[in-house]
Design an enzyme around this catalytic site. Structure first.
Site, PDB file in Angstrom:
ATOM      1  CD  GLU A 197      13.920   1.011   8.699  1.00  0.00           C
ATOM      2  OE1 GLU A 197      14.365   2.088   9.361  1.00  0.00           O
ATOM      3  OE2 GLU A 197      14.606  -0.035   8.619  1.00  0.00           O
TER       4      GLU A 197
ATOM      5  CD  GLU B 147      10.277  12.872  12.054  1.00  0.00           C
ATOM      6  OE1 GLU B 147       9.200  12.314  11.791  1.00  0.00           O
ATOM      7  OE2 GLU B 147      11.093  12.230  11.355  1.00  0.00           O
TER       8      GLU B 147
ATOM      9  CB  CYS C  35      13.066   9.475   8.310  1.00  0.00           C
ATOM     10  SG  CYS C  35      14.125   8.395   7.097  1.00  0.00           S
TER      11      CYS C  35
ATOM     12  CE  LYS D  70      -1.750   2.791   3.005  1.00  0.00           C
ATOM     13  NZ  LYS D  70      -1.479   4.266   2.010  1.00  0.00           N
TER      14      LYS D  70
END
Ligand code: NAD
Length: 471
Positions: free
Chosen positions: A244, A378, A278, A169
């Site tokens: 991840e 983040e 990231c 997906k």
């Protein structure tokens, strides 16, 4: 206007059962550029069924057959690299340097996995027992918008090498890139059902895949918040997971660093993919003894970055992917000011001269301490925090004082010194002095940056079950 109205199930492009239409935008112009028809739970179920049917034959293929298939996939994807790059620019505004790397990297992931497979033994002898490694089963993969084609290719290459079959997906915001990639993968001529691609929402197609009893493993790249919910859902049927997730990478300037090259590395990894990465090194740890010089150089380097449409090859910072992401980054810039940090360069609002598009000013905060939210969370935009430290122990303590542990950076004129510091950092990868990517080395996070590793042997082993036969 483009219309993407097919999903890829059992070796064919088919009209999905789902009927929802999702708009696609060019973030540099804010214009609607297309629509994708999203799949639903029925499409996810059909894709899992196709992968399950294809599993017995694919899991029995030899190493040589899988290597040949990985090479074909490489060739097919490499042949579309220009189209993939154009889609990445149009769909999320990635700067050209990043796009060039990403398109080549996506194709090379198949060759890297072929090389890993070449050297890998599926039968080993351990303590007198025969240990055999067999494919875990049907793998469901889920990708983020900021690394859609790379995530798909890495996850697909690894699953196929292990003898698993696959349902992906992709990010619903990356449908144009996914369509170009799907056409390339189809041309490689894999047996029907070995891989399947279903566009859809995370809470619909993603949720179905991560709870489906016939899915043995979920491999996910995306935010820590969604990773957490996937882990909960996967626990019900004890699925294996590779996660991840997010990061808040420290970039430690050691007192002996050559500041000219250090600042150039800091700007490169801090503003990678317009800060939407990231692995971005967003916490710059500077020795207090050299702070004024660090700030002067950083201010000049960041002020010189060119922000704009990524169709211009000299642009180094493109737009944020969406209005939502633009609002989020602006919110963090306001938050930083409210927390008492000072703006060295950049600030709220669009850069001068850009009155449309989701552009952000590359921003550096000083006067930051590691307890501030701008240092802990983040941001996922072109915003750096400079945090001063007194000595090396304090630098390591600050670097490790984070819920995340994905990628860190160390800058030093003395490689052995940098290496000693790297060994003290709680994160999955440490890059010294701007070293290049190592595609066979493991990649993944400590702590809330994830579980497991991708790439090379470690990635492959995460897709295998281990059986010991005694006697
Ligand atoms: P996201 O977590 O919002 O979405 C990622 C994917 O998960 C999308 O395909 C989305 O549709 C799907 N999803 C959402 N809800 C779901 C659910 N309930 N069940 C199953 N799937 C669901 O992340 P994003 O905004 O697309 O990407 C940015 C994030 O990804 C950042 O946090 C970034 O750090 C992280 N990221 C990590 C890596 C890494 O390798 N560690 C690489 C790239 C991006």
């Amino acid at each position: 206007m483009r219309t993407i109205d097919k999903v890829y199930i059992d070796g064919q492009f088919v009209t999905p059962h789902g009927e929802e239409l999702f708009d696609l935008f060019n973030p540099a112009t804010e214009e609607r550029i297309g629509q994708v028809r999203l799949g639903d739970e029925a499409d996810a179920k059909a894709a899992v069924a196709a992968a399950k049917r294809a599993l017995p034959a694919w899991s029995r293929t030899t190493k040589a057959e899988r290597i040949a298939m990985l090479r074909r996939l490489h060739d097919a994807v490499a042949a579309r690299s220009d189209a993939l790059a154009a889609a990445m620019i149009e769909e999320y505004g990635a700067p050209q340097a990043f796009v060039g790397f990403s398109a080549a990297h996506a194709a090379n992931l198949f060759l890297d996995m072929a090389e890993t497979l070449e050297a890998f033994e599926f039968t080993q002898t351990v303590g007198g027992a025969e240990v055999t490694l067999q494919p875990v089963g049907v793998v469901a993969a889920i990708s983020p918008w900021n690394s859609n084609i790379g995530s798909i290719c890495s996850k697909l290459a690894t699953a196929l090498a292990a003898g698993c079959t696959f349902v992906i997906k992709p990010s619903e915001m990356s449908a144009i890139q996914t369509q170009v990639l799907a056409e390339a993968l189809h041309e490689a001529g894999l047996p029907a059902g070995v891989f399947n691609i279903v566009n859809g929402r995370g809470d619909v197609v993603g949720a179905e895949l991560t709870s489906h009893p016939d899915v043995a493993k979920v491999t996910f790249t995306g935010s820590t918040a969604v990773g957490r919910s996937i882990m909960r859902s996967a626990a019900e049927t004890m699925k294996r997971v590779t996660l991840e997730l997010g990061g808040k990478g420290p970039n430690i300037i050691l007192p002996d660093a050559d500041l000219e090259s250090a600042i150039s590395h800091i700007v490169m990894v801090g503003f990678l993919n317009s800060g939407q990465a990231c692995i971005a090194g967003t916490r710059v740890l500077a020795p207090r003894s050299r702070l004024p010089e660090v700030l002067d150089r950083l201010k000049a380097a960041v002020a010189a970055l060119k922000v704009g449409e990524s169709t211009d090859p000299t642009v180094t910072v493109g737009p944020m992917v969406s209005q939502k992401q633009w609002d989020r980054v602006q919110g963090y810039i306001r938050l930083g000011i409210g927390e008492g940090a000072e703006i060295l360069v950049g600030g709220e609002g669009r850069p001068a001269g850009l009155d449309r598009g989701w552009f952000v000013q590359p921003t550096v905060f000083t006067g930051v301490n590691n307890d501030m939210r701008i240092a802990r969370e983040e941001i996922f935009g072109p915003v750096l925090c400079v945090i001063p430290y007194e000595d090396e122990d304090e630098a390591v303590t600050i670097a490790n004082d984070s819920p995340y542990g994905l990628q860190a950076y160390v800058e030093s004129a003395d490689r052995a010194h940098a290496h000693r510091v790297a060994e003290r950092l709680d994160c999955g990868r440490v890059t010294i002095n701007g070293a290049p990517h190592a595609p066979l080395a493991p990649f993944g996070g400590f702590k809330q940056s994830g579980i497991g590793r991708e790439y090379g042997r470690y990635g492959l082993e995460a897709h295998l079950e281990v059986r010991a036969i005694l006697g």
